[in-house]
Design an enzyme around this catalytic site. Structure first.
Site, mmCIF file in Angstrom:
data_model
loop_
_atom_site.group_PDB
_atom_site.id
_atom_site.type_symbol
_atom_site.label_atom_id
_atom_site.label_comp_id
_atom_site.label_asym_id
_atom_site.label_seq_id
_atom_site.Cartn_x
_atom_site.Cartn_y
_atom_site.Cartn_z
ATOM 1 N N TYR A 124 -16.929 5.374 -10.843
ATOM 2 C CA TYR A 124 -17.639 5.273 -10.866
ATOM 3 C C TYR A 124 -18.662 5.897 -11.923
ATOM 4 O O TYR A 124 -19.512 5.377 -12.645
ATOM 5 C CB TYR A 124 -18.402 5.918 -9.735
ATOM 6 C CG TYR A 124 -18.106 5.229 -8.549
ATOM 7 C CD1 TYR A 124 -18.841 4.465 -7.775
ATOM 8 C CD2 TYR A 124 -17.083 5.623 -7.249
ATOM 9 C CE1 TYR A 124 -19.121 3.766 -7.065
ATOM 10 C CE2 TYR A 124 -16.922 4.709 -6.079
ATOM 11 C CZ TYR A 124 -17.559 3.712 -5.806
ATOM 12 O OH TYR A 124 -17.463 3.040 -5.255
ATOM 13 N N GLU A 217 7.543 5.521 7.280
ATOM 14 C CA GLU A 217 6.404 4.320 6.581
ATOM 15 C C GLU A 217 5.356 4.584 6.873
ATOM 16 O O GLU A 217 4.309 4.172 6.432
ATOM 17 C CB GLU A 217 7.278 2.753 6.432
ATOM 18 C CG GLU A 217 6.104 1.378 6.031
ATOM 19 C CD GLU A 217 6.760 0.332 6.722
ATOM 20 O OE1 GLU A 217 5.797 -0.432 5.937
ATOM 21 O OE2 GLU A 217 7.977 -0.145 6.702
ATOM 22 N N ASP A 270 9.753 -0.887 8.877
ATOM 23 C CA ASP A 270 10.187 -2.039 9.338
ATOM 24 C C ASP A 270 11.298 -3.154 8.265
ATOM 25 O O ASP A 270 11.663 -2.451 6.897
ATOM 26 C CB ASP A 270 8.593 -2.456 8.725
ATOM 27 C CG ASP A 270 7.827 -2.242 9.805
ATOM 28 O OD1 ASP A 270 7.779 -1.254 10.734
ATOM 29 O OD2 ASP A 270 6.572 -2.526 9.851
#
EC number: 5.6.2.2
Length: 383
Positions: A124, A217, A270
């Site tokens: 920014y 995770e 996963d």
């Protein structure tokens, strides 16, 4: 960026052939920026000015290698001394050339003021000051990497602070300088937020009676394990980055690994290419940050989910790989980082075209996760 095999008139520091980023104090980082500016001014004042190129360490996979630990179990990605060119005379890279100097200017000001900013805050500021050169966060992120590659110092040394999503819970006491110790087992199911201030993390006192560190995770799985107070049954510390790991969480895990070198670090992800990619980032680091990987890599072992767990999961819980999964799998299989056991797991995912999420284990009940982890640990089933 264009690859270059030759030398460049703007190859600051490259004669040192460094393939890592130093951790510097503010005045040392300012000195490197000043040397870069002085070199530019010297070239501009020469009889035959040549400011067309910036030579930066090549952050492509072709320039990456794995440092296999000899005296340590930790392996990590590092970059060799192949260079790329950002050219002022090339229309495709001219803006990238200017962006480097703009970011260095802001970093110099930050260091003078003894402040820290996140890359979002930096974006920014640059958007306000130089809107013609910075229109997206990704341009800022890439330019920060360019500056790290040019100056050979870490982004934290440049006054850029990590934005942290990480949480920790379990059998760990943390005491920041001048503050009371925090018991991470008493922070509720939300856990304790990991700060993005790497200097603060580096100076935090850690005490633990845990026997394992378990990286999770997913935030939802972390929440379930902490809510069930699994760390009371398995003496452990749980850490999550809520997906792909940020720098602060990786640094925190690395700090834990050096403070408690005898504790195994186990990853619960996963069974899909993205889960393996997350594990590998914790374990080896990333190519994009190859100059800093040695500061974050840990000897992480894969506890699950894995192919031999598929018998525990109903067939209907296995879902087809997504196109993004296939892209990640292709990228991982073509890399140098995968050990044979990981490559076999990934090949099985590709061959079956299936993926499985940790939540699929809930078919055995919501309290099954703790039993699953305990069984894996007792049987030594982690790779």
């Amino acid at each position: 960026m264009e690859e270059s095999s030759g030398l460049s008139s703007m190859k600051f520091f490259s004669d040192q052939h460094l393939s890592y980023a130093d951790s510097l104090r503010p005045h040392e980082a300012r000195a490197r920026i000043e040397v870069s500016v002085l070199n530019l001014l010297r070239i501009l004042n020469s009889p035959d000015p040549a400011i067309s190129d910036l030579s930066l360490i090549n952050r492509k996979r072709s320039n990456s290698c794995i440092n296999q630990g000899i005296l340590t179990d930790v392996s990590y990605i590092f970059l060799s001394t192949s260079f790329t060119k950002s050219s002022l005379m090339n229309a495709k890279t001219a803006k990238a050339f200017v962006r480097v100097w703009k970011v260095m200017e802001i970093c110099f000001q930050i260091l003078l003021q003894e402040k820290r900013v996140t890359q979002r805050e930096l974006f920014y500021k640059l958007l306000c000051d130089s809107p013609d050169y910075f229109s997206s966060q990704i341009e800022v992120n890439r330019t920060v990497q360019d500056v790290v590659a040019l100056l050979r110092c870490s982004r934290y040394s440049l006054g850029i602070m990590a934005s942290s999503r990480g949480l920790v819970a379990g059998r760990l006491f943390l005491q920041e300088p001048g503050k009371e110790a925090v018991d991470c087992s008493a922070c509720g199911s939300s856990g304790f937020a990991i700060t993005g201030d790497l200097n603060l993390l580096d100076n935090t006192i850690m005490r633990s009676d845990a026997r394992y560190i378990i990286v999770v995770e997913k935030h939802a799985i972390f929440h379930r394990l902490v809510e069930d107070r699994v760390f009371n049954h398995i003496p452990c510390v749980f850490i999550t980055a809520k997906g792909y790991p940020d720098i602060a969480t990786r640094f925190f895990l690395h700090r834990m690994s050096t403070t408690f070198p005898d504790l195994p670090i186990l990853a619960l992800v996963d069974w899909n290419p993205a889960g393996l990619a997350i594990l590998c980032t914790f374990k080896f680091g990333s190519i994009g940050m190859g100059l800093e990987a040695y500061r974050y890599a840990c000897n992480v072992k894969w506890i699950g989910l894995r192919g031999d767990d598929l018998d525990l999961i109903p067939e209907e819980s296995l879902v087809p790989l997504k196109p993004k999964d296939s892209q990640i799998a292709k990228s991982l299989l073509s890399s140098k980082i995968l050990q044979d056991t990981y490559r076999d797991e990934l090949s099985l995912m590709v061959r079956t075209g299936k993926r499985a999420e940790i939540e699929a284990l809930y078919c055995h009940g919501y309290n099954y996760l703790g039993k699953y982890i305990a069984t894996k640990i007792v049987q030594g089933k982690y790779i």
